[in-house]
Motif scaffolding. Structure first.
Motif, PDB file in Angstrom:
ATOM      1  N   PHE A 284     -29.023 -22.164 -18.024  1.00 48.94           N
ATOM      2  CA  PHE A 284     -30.296 -22.588 -18.582  1.00 48.94           C
ATOM      3  C   PHE A 284     -31.069 -21.487 -19.288  1.00 48.94           C
ATOM      4  O   PHE A 284     -31.795 -21.756 -20.227  1.00 48.94           O
ATOM      5  CB  PHE A 284     -31.147 -23.208 -17.473  1.00 48.94           C
ATOM      6  CG  PHE A 284     -30.544 -24.468 -16.934  1.00 48.94           C
ATOM      7  CD1 PHE A 284     -30.714 -25.665 -17.580  1.00 48.94           C
ATOM      8  CD2 PHE A 284     -29.763 -24.448 -15.787  1.00 48.94           C
ATOM      9  CE1 PHE A 284     -30.134 -26.823 -17.111  1.00 48.94           C
ATOM     10  CE2 PHE A 284     -29.187 -25.594 -15.297  1.00 48.94           C
ATOM     11  CZ  PHE A 284     -29.366 -26.791 -15.960  1.00 48.94           C
ATOM     12  N   LYS A 285     -30.975 -20.271 -18.834  1.00 44.92           N
ATOM     13  CA  LYS A 285     -31.763 -19.176 -19.389  1.00 44.92           C
ATOM     14  C   LYS A 285     -33.266 -19.495 -19.252  1.00 44.92           C
ATOM     15  O   LYS A 285     -33.667 -20.625 -19.062  1.00 44.92           O
ATOM     16  CB  LYS A 285     -31.406 -18.886 -20.844  1.00 44.92           C
ATOM     17  CG  LYS A 285     -29.901 -18.777 -21.123  1.00 44.92           C
ATOM     18  CD  LYS A 285     -29.204 -17.729 -20.281  1.00 44.92           C
ATOM     19  CE  LYS A 285     -27.806 -17.426 -20.773  1.00 44.92           C
ATOM     20  NZ  LYS A 285     -26.757 -18.005 -19.934  1.00 44.92           N
ATOM     21  N   GLY A 286     -34.077 -18.482 -19.312  1.00 42.41           N
ATOM     22  CA  GLY A 286     -35.511 -18.684 -19.132  1.00 42.41           C
ATOM     23  C   GLY A 286     -35.935 -18.398 -17.706  1.00 42.41           C
ATOM     24  O   GLY A 286     -35.239 -17.725 -16.939  1.00 42.41           O
TER      25      GLY A 286
ATOM     26  N   ARG B 143     -30.991 -16.849 -10.129  1.00 47.89           N
ATOM     27  CA  ARG B 143     -31.243 -15.661 -10.950  1.00 47.89           C
ATOM     28  C   ARG B 143     -31.925 -16.040 -12.254  1.00 47.89           C
ATOM     29  O   ARG B 143     -31.905 -17.195 -12.665  1.00 47.89           O
ATOM     30  CB  ARG B 143     -29.929 -14.943 -11.229  1.00 47.89           C
ATOM     31  CG  ARG B 143     -29.233 -14.501  -9.951  1.00 47.89           C
ATOM     32  CD  ARG B 143     -27.829 -14.016 -10.206  1.00 47.89           C
ATOM     33  NE  ARG B 143     -27.122 -13.812  -8.955  1.00 47.89           N
ATOM     34  CZ  ARG B 143     -25.837 -14.019  -8.766  1.00 47.89           C
ATOM     35  NH1 ARG B 143     -25.083 -14.458  -9.758  1.00 47.89           N
ATOM     36  NH2 ARG B 143     -25.279 -13.806  -7.591  1.00 47.89           N
ATOM     37  N   GLU B 144     -32.488 -15.062 -12.904  1.00 50.66           N
ATOM     38  CA  GLU B 144     -33.230 -15.294 -14.132  1.00 50.66           C
ATOM     39  C   GLU B 144     -32.534 -14.599 -15.294  1.00 50.66           C
ATOM     40  O   GLU B 144     -32.120 -13.441 -15.183  1.00 50.66           O
ATOM     41  CB  GLU B 144     -34.659 -14.773 -13.972  1.00 50.66           C
ATOM     42  CG  GLU B 144     -35.619 -15.217 -15.058  1.00 50.66           C
ATOM     43  CD  GLU B 144     -37.059 -14.956 -14.671  1.00 50.66           C
ATOM     44  OE1 GLU B 144     -37.676 -14.060 -15.282  1.00 50.66           O
ATOM     45  OE2 GLU B 144     -37.561 -15.651 -13.750  1.00 50.66           O
ATOM     46  N   TYR B 145     -32.390 -15.331 -16.401  1.00 49.39           N
ATOM     47  CA  TYR B 145     -31.728 -14.794 -17.588  1.00 49.39           C
ATOM     48  C   TYR B 145     -32.640 -15.000 -18.795  1.00 49.39           C
ATOM     49  O   TYR B 145     -33.275 -16.057 -18.923  1.00 49.39           O
ATOM     50  CB  TYR B 145     -30.394 -15.511 -17.832  1.00 49.39           C
ATOM     51  CG  TYR B 145     -29.388 -15.281 -16.727  1.00 49.39           C
ATOM     52  CD1 TYR B 145     -28.514 -14.201 -16.770  1.00 49.39           C
ATOM     53  CD2 TYR B 145     -29.317 -16.142 -15.633  1.00 49.39           C
ATOM     54  CE1 TYR B 145     -27.594 -13.986 -15.751  1.00 49.39           C
ATOM     55  CE2 TYR B 145     -28.401 -15.932 -14.614  1.00 49.39           C
ATOM     56  CZ  TYR B 145     -27.542 -14.853 -14.684  1.00 49.39           C
ATOM     57  OH  TYR B 145     -26.636 -14.639 -13.663  1.00 49.39           O
TER      58      TYR B 145
ATOM     59  N   ASN C 131     -38.401 -23.962 -17.026  1.00 53.81           N
ATOM     60  CA  ASN C 131     -37.393 -24.560 -16.143  1.00 53.81           C
ATOM     61  C   ASN C 131     -37.979 -25.266 -14.923  1.00 53.81           C
ATOM     62  O   ASN C 131     -37.250 -25.592 -13.980  1.00 53.81           O
ATOM     63  CB  ASN C 131     -36.358 -23.520 -15.704  1.00 53.81           C
ATOM     64  CG  ASN C 131     -35.493 -23.072 -16.874  1.00 53.81           C
ATOM     65  OD1 ASN C 131     -35.106 -23.883 -17.702  1.00 53.81           O
ATOM     66  ND2 ASN C 131     -35.211 -21.781 -16.947  1.00 53.81           N
ATOM     67  N   LYS C 132     -39.263 -25.551 -14.958  1.00 54.90           N
ATOM     68  CA  LYS C 132     -39.856 -26.306 -13.858  1.00 54.90           C
ATOM     69  C   LYS C 132     -39.441 -27.773 -13.886  1.00 54.90           C
ATOM     70  O   LYS C 132     -39.695 -28.504 -12.936  1.00 54.90           O
ATOM     71  CB  LYS C 132     -41.378 -26.165 -13.887  1.00 54.90           C
ATOM     72  CG  LYS C 132     -41.834 -24.747 -13.558  1.00 54.90           C
ATOM     73  CD  LYS C 132     -43.352 -24.613 -13.572  1.00 54.90           C
ATOM     74  CE  LYS C 132     -43.752 -23.179 -13.241  1.00 54.90           C
ATOM     75  NZ  LYS C 132     -45.237 -22.994 -13.259  1.00 54.90           N
ATOM     76  N   CYS C 133     -38.774 -28.175 -14.961  1.00 57.29           N
ATOM     77  CA  CYS C 133     -38.201 -29.520 -14.990  1.00 57.29           C
ATOM     78  C   CYS C 133     -37.015 -29.637 -14.042  1.00 57.29           C
ATOM     79  O   CYS C 133     -36.708 -30.740 -13.556  1.00 57.29           O
ATOM     80  CB  CYS C 133     -37.754 -29.874 -16.417  1.00 57.29           C
ATOM     81  SG  CYS C 133     -36.607 -28.691 -17.179  1.00 57.29           S
ATOM     82  N   MET C 134     -36.330 -28.531 -13.760  1.00 51.82           N
ATOM     83  CA  MET C 134     -35.100 -28.607 -12.983  1.00 51.82           C
ATOM     84  C   MET C 134     -35.314 -29.142 -11.564  1.00 51.82           C
ATOM     85  O   MET C 134     -34.581 -30.036 -11.125  1.00 51.82           O
ATOM     86  CB  MET C 134     -34.414 -27.247 -12.951  1.00 51.82           C
ATOM     87  CG  MET C 134     -33.869 -26.806 -14.309  1.00 51.82           C
ATOM     88  SD  MET C 134     -33.117 -25.190 -14.235  1.00 51.82           S
ATOM     89  CE  MET C 134     -31.761 -25.494 -13.111  1.00 51.82           C
ATOM     90  N   PRO C 135     -36.299 -28.654 -10.805  1.00 56.66           N
ATOM     91  CA  PRO C 135     -36.484 -29.201  -9.458  1.00 56.66           C
ATOM     92  C   PRO C 135     -36.927 -30.659  -9.441  1.00 56.66           C
ATOM     93  O   PRO C 135     -36.831 -31.313  -8.399  1.00 56.66           O
ATOM     94  CB  PRO C 135     -37.565 -28.288  -8.857  1.00 56.66           C
ATOM     95  CG  PRO C 135     -37.534 -27.038  -9.677  1.00 56.66           C
ATOM     96  CD  PRO C 135     -37.162 -27.483 -11.046  1.00 56.66           C
TER      97      PRO C 135
END
Length: 418
Positions: free
Chosen positions: A278-280, A308-310, A385-389
């Motif tokens: 996803f990155k970000g 991890r964060e990318y 990426n708060k959409c992921m949870p």
């Protein structure tokens, strides 16, 4: 044809097409080259289609995509990554037909992502053991995936073929076969997860056997009655995993086998490194908040080791996908950081026939229509990426309030369609 020949062939192609122009994908014509990428919706209930799931995909159809992808339609009960996830039961089929009819009514095509979660599956909710090429301890969920035997491999292979037949019967225009993210077939490709010493382990030829046999079974079952997309990892994102040097020959074998109409290259491992794709930003607090105890406390304490964060950049998978593009002649879909007209045009110039958009469309389902009206339209997605949870409660952009458009019956039997 050598790699250099293929590179020259792509360089000599006609001028880059308009990404918003019609295009063929296998037997289907898409109104444009933009595909809504598979993002698990979290909107099915007890393996049934709900009105919210229909509305989710109709929104993208109204918003202008050429095709939307229903994710994730497991080929077997034990292959689900969530206990409410769709799989191809008799009871689910009327709802799937209602969904495809609704999307078609808005002028878009619709694809079903099919696959088996393997070691990523949720054994407690499925009430069945997770399966893996080799026995595997999933440290995050503290569950053990059992080694699948030869009979199980044959059963899952046929289950993919049957899912493809049922996709045709319920009106889908395409299927996307999931060979990524260390789901079952992807985990066979990975030397990190696959420790077998039989004909399915060891050499790349052996580790790719399950993937190739499954794709052959699908093609033999459906012929050219439906488009077949293969979504495959280029890089697991973990040391010792499947990587680009092996992805290139596997892509070439798939092309030579004639079992796919297009390739969509992806990356990362839902099993071992989920954020690699996803990155970000890595929203650890948000992930922890939706987890049950004691996993919630574990995520808070050591989540940074796993989540991890990318850094994000547009078209972030292009550099690796370009190498697959140079090695095969078959159509390809560029995924990863496609957010605006500029990244779409870049993909076309690089020889990709289609683009797949994910998070940008979660933020703005009508983004394609707005880009068509004004090519300079920027994406509002900030890659937080708060959409992921949210896929545990209905996938959405948390920065946009769409609660008023969600049917009040979500998650209840009365919200079923079909």
């Amino acid at each position: 044809m050598s790699t250099d020949d293929r590179r020259g062939q792509h360089a000599a192609r006609r001028p880059a097409p308009d990404p918003l122009s019609p295009v063929r994908l296998g037997p289907v014509t898409l109104r444009n080259r933009v595909i809504k990428a598979a993002t698990y919706e979290g909107l099915s209930h007890r393996a049934r289609v709900t009105q919210d799931l229909v509305d989710f995909h109709v929104g993208y159809a109204k918003g202008g995509v050429g095709m939307t992808t229903v994710a994730y339609c497991a080929v077997a009960r034990e292959g689900r990554t969530d206990r409410h996830q769709l799989y191809w039961t008799d009871e689910s089929l009327p709802g799937m037909r209602a969904l495809t009819d609704a999307v078609h009514a808005e002028g878009a095509a619709v694809s079903a992502q099919i696959g088996h979660g393997g070691p990523v599956a949720e054994p407690r909710g499925n009430k069945a053991p997770a399966l893996s090429p080799s026995r595997f301890l999933h440290k995050q969920s503290m569950s053990v995936a059992h080694q699948i035997d030869h009979a199980g491999i044959a059963r899952v292979t046929e289950a993919h073929a049957e899912a493809a037949r049922r996709a045709i019967a319920t009106g889908f225009d395409a299927i996307e076969v999931h060979l990524g993210h260390n789901y079952l077939i992807s985990s066979f490709l990975s030397p990190k997860v696959n420790k077998r010493d039989d004909e399915y382990g060891g050499s790349l030829t052996n580790r790719a056997r399950f993937a190739r046999d499954t794709l052959r079974a699908i093609r033999d079952a459906v012929g050219d009655r439906i488009a077949i997309i293969v979504k495959m990892n280029m890089d697991d994102g973990v040391p010792g995993g499947f990587w680009l040097d092996e992805a290139i020959p596997v892509a070439q074998w798939i092309e030579a086998d004639g079992t796919a109409d297009a390739l969509e290259m992806t990356a990362g491992s839902s099993l071992l490194n989920p954020m690699y794709l996803f990155k970000g930003d890595a929203p650890i607090e948000e992930f922890a908040a939706v987890m049950p105890q004691p996993i919630r406390t574990g995520v808070k304490l050591v989540g940074k080791r796993f989540i991890r964060e990318y850094p994000y950049r547009d078209a972030f998978l292009l550099e690796d996908a370009r190498q697959i593009r140079a090695a095969v002649s078959m159509p390809m879909i560029l995924l990863g950081g496609i957010t605006d007209r500029a990244s779409m045009d870049l993909a076309m110039r690089e020889g990709f026939e289609y683009v797949a958009m994910g998070r940008a469309l979660l933020r703005e389902p009508d983004l394609v229509n707005r880009i068509a009206d004004e090519p300079a339209t920027p994406s509002l997605c900030i890659h937080c990426n708060k959409c992921m949870p949210t896929n545990f409660t209905g996938t959405r952009c948390v920065l946009v309030d769409r609660t008023t458009t969600r049917s009040s019956g979500w998650g209840k039997p009365e919200s079923y369609v079909g």
